[in-house]
Design an enzyme around this catalytic site. Structure first.
Site, mmCIF file in Angstrom:
data_model
loop_
_atom_site.group_PDB
_atom_site.id
_atom_site.type_symbol
_atom_site.label_atom_id
_atom_site.label_comp_id
_atom_site.label_asym_id
_atom_site.label_seq_id
_atom_site.Cartn_x
_atom_site.Cartn_y
_atom_site.Cartn_z
ATOM 1 N N SER A 110 0.843 -1.194 0.000
ATOM 2 C CA SER A 110 0.000 0.000 0.000
ATOM 3 C C SER A 110 0.876 1.241 0.000
ATOM 4 O O SER A 110 2.053 1.176 -0.368
ATOM 5 C CB SER A 110 -0.945 -0.020 1.200
ATOM 6 O OG SER A 110 -1.966 0.953 1.046
ATOM 7 N N ASN A 111 0.337 2.376 0.387
ATOM 8 C CA ASN A 111 1.082 3.655 0.412
ATOM 9 C C ASN A 111 0.422 4.580 1.430
ATOM 10 O O ASN A 111 -0.653 4.272 1.952
ATOM 11 C CB ASN A 111 1.083 4.260 -1.004
ATOM 12 C CG ASN A 111 -0.329 4.532 -1.471
ATOM 13 O OD1 ASN A 111 -1.004 5.421 -0.964
ATOM 14 N ND2 ASN A 111 -0.805 3.731 -2.420
ATOM 15 N N PRO A 112 1.024 5.750 1.722
ATOM 16 C CA PRO A 112 0.518 6.569 2.845
ATOM 17 C C PRO A 112 -0.647 7.510 2.529
ATOM 18 O O PRO A 112 -0.928 8.418 3.313
ATOM 19 C CB PRO A 112 1.746 7.406 3.247
ATOM 20 C CG PRO A 112 2.824 7.106 2.281
ATOM 21 C CD PRO A 112 2.279 6.301 1.170
#
Ligand code: PMT
Length: 226
Positions: free
Chosen positions: A21-23
């Site tokens: 995923s990512n922030p």
């Protein structure tokens, strides 16, 4: 107009407890939905896993993975009546594990078992509406944004340099540049994500009015020649 907006990250599970995923927090996409309804439009948010409240008068569809997001976007575009604009503010994972293991993988299995495959490019594959994208860049922001704008057939792309303080992931402010298919661009000063969103919605309205005028002129020209 009907705004269909993607927001937040996607999660691509490799086993029941781990994912890629990512922030992204969804703040930018939710701000666009808020700005759109404030200016009298309808808005649907298709959100990855985020911890934000749904803005009032906005329809929300929650998804987890890129493939779920793609299905929800296609469904929303086909069920909304009237003119639609698709605004892709989500940070979609470009890759997913080929398989999601049913049980937690052992540390030793990870590198041999996890193989990655490409996810669909939602923004590139959608058609039949005005499309506006975002480009989260760390290098060559304008050149990269311009390339994405042309390759994905966009009305314009909103480029943000995610290495700058107060820009990009998780912040309440953003500093963006609107990049058009002809390569021209407009740098905006740093402002709240809601102000950036309002600026984007106004740009969409203006492009829509111009395209309506052009269609009207073409029709008039044709009927005068008949
Ligand atoms: O959510 P926040 O915390 O507020 O952060 C905001 C943000 C940084 C996530 C946002 O401003 C932003 O830049 N979103 C786009 C991030 C991104 O994934 O950029 P990209 O350059 O990888 O993708 C280009 C465009 O294609 C984006 O519009 C993206 O939504 C879209 N895309 C990308 C890959 C894919 N498989 N499908 C897509 O639709």
């Amino acid at each position: 107009m009907n705004f269909i907006i993607t927001a937040g990250p996607t999660r691509e599970y490799l086993d029941p407890v781990r994912f890629l995923s990512n922030p992204s927090t969804g703040k930018m996409g939710f701000a666009i939905a808020r700005a759109a309804v404030r200016r009298g439009h309808r808005a649907v948010i298709i959100a990855g896993p985020v911890a934000l409240k749904t803005p009032s008068r906005v329809k929300r569809i929650d998804v987890v993975s890129a493939r779920e997001m793609f299905a929800a976007v296609k469904h929303s575009l086909s069920s909304e009546k009237g003119e639609c604009v698709f605004v892709a503010a989500a940070a979609v994972a470009d890759w997913r594990p080929m398989k999601c293991a049913r049980r937690k993988l052992k540390k030793t299995q990870m590198s041999s078992v996890v193989k990655l495959v490409r996810n669909p490019d939602i923004l590139k594959q959608v058609s039949g509406c005005m499309k506006v994208g975002f480009a989260a860049e760390t290098d060559n922001m304008l050149a990269e944004a311009h390339r994405k704008c042309r390759e994905k057939g966009l009305a314009f792309i909103v480029a943000n340099d995610v290495t700058r303080h107060g820009c990009g992931f998780g912040t309440d402010t953003n500093c963006v540049c609107l990049v058009r298919p002809d390569g021209s661009c407009q740098m905006l000063k740093m402002m709240s994500k809601l102000s950036v969103a309002t600026r984007i919605v106004r740009e969409i309205e203006s492009l829509y009015r111009t395209s309506q005028d052009t269609t009207l002129k073409r029709r008039r020209g044709r009927s005068e020649n008949d």
